[in-house]
Scaffold this active site. Sequence first.
Site, PDB file in Angstrom:
ATOM      1  N   GLU A  32      33.003   8.595  16.286  1.00  0.00           N
ATOM      2  CA  GLU A  32      31.905   8.384  17.248  1.00  0.00           C
ATOM      3  C   GLU A  32      30.571   8.739  16.590  1.00  0.00           C
ATOM      4  OE1 GLU A  32      30.376   7.501  19.783  1.00  0.00           O
ATOM      5  OE2 GLU A  32      31.747   6.989  21.396  1.00  0.00           O
ATOM      6  N   ASP A 213      31.644   1.052  25.405  1.00  0.00           N
ATOM      7  CA  ASP A 213      31.558   2.365  24.766  1.00  0.00           C
ATOM      8  C   ASP A 213      30.172   2.513  24.152  1.00  0.00           C
ATOM      9  OD1 ASP A 213      32.202   4.757  23.161  1.00  0.00           O
ATOM     10  OD2 ASP A 213      34.283   4.280  23.615  1.00  0.00           O
TER      11      ASP A 213
END
Length: 301
Positions: A32, A213
């Site tokens: 991430e 996302d």
Amino acid sequence: MTATDTTIDIAAAQVIQVARPGAMHGRDLLGEGVLWSARQHALLWVDIIGQRINRLDLASGLVAEWPVPDMIGWVLEREGGPGFIAGLRSGFATITLDPFSCVPIGAPEPDLPRNRMNDAMVCPQGRIWAGTMNMDGETPTGNFYRLDHDLSWTKVDSGYRIANGPVLSADARWLYHTDSALGRVYRFAYAADGSLGPRETFLEFPESWGSPDGMTIDSDGGLWIAHWGAGCISRFAADGTRTHRVALPASQITNLAFAGDNLDRLFVTSAADGVDEPAGGALFEVVGTGFRGCPTPRFGG
């Protein structure tokens, strides 16, 4: 609005799984927070579950890693001070890499021990915008914060299950933010003084698209979104129409950022946690999209 689709698959784009010479880990449990640092000429990203910061030097191709003593959602560069501001499970912190140090700033949610930081961005005025989420991804205890130059924070929105992907439009009119668990991309009217208009729904993902996302913006105003659970990234126009799509060889796609001297190299993170896929958790580069990103601001504190 419900997403509309006139998608062009970018068949000319080449997807490369980035090798990790010099690194101990070839994949991330939950990659991430991908960040382009022009100052370091490097790409940085984190492994939230693996509690690690990764850095890819674009000149040498080598990857360095630093373990972190807590779950870490992101690192963002500072303009004046050394190192980074980081979002940990325990709250905001300052981090330097060489030598490594991690110093707490403060915990915005001491009454929510099951919450953690998940994703963040820096706006052109040098403020950080960061979301939190409950560890179970189901309980709507997540919030959205603004961290100002003096390291004080303000809660600007609440009620998220999985707060994700804040990004500012190329013309700085809109701040986009996502609740991945609900499949919704929200937007707020954005003002340079750090105030936001009411939250409104910009996109709702159909189930076949997975969950929205991480996000980034290109210099033409396109909004790029990583599709968790659907193995692709997509570009959307300002009216919510999906204009382009790139398929990737992993299902859990988490974040993306343009990088390089010309901001024309698109890097994408993914997750291995919960799936058995050869490329799950890999870092990818997408070459030949025909688009360029916007410069990455640094935190002003």
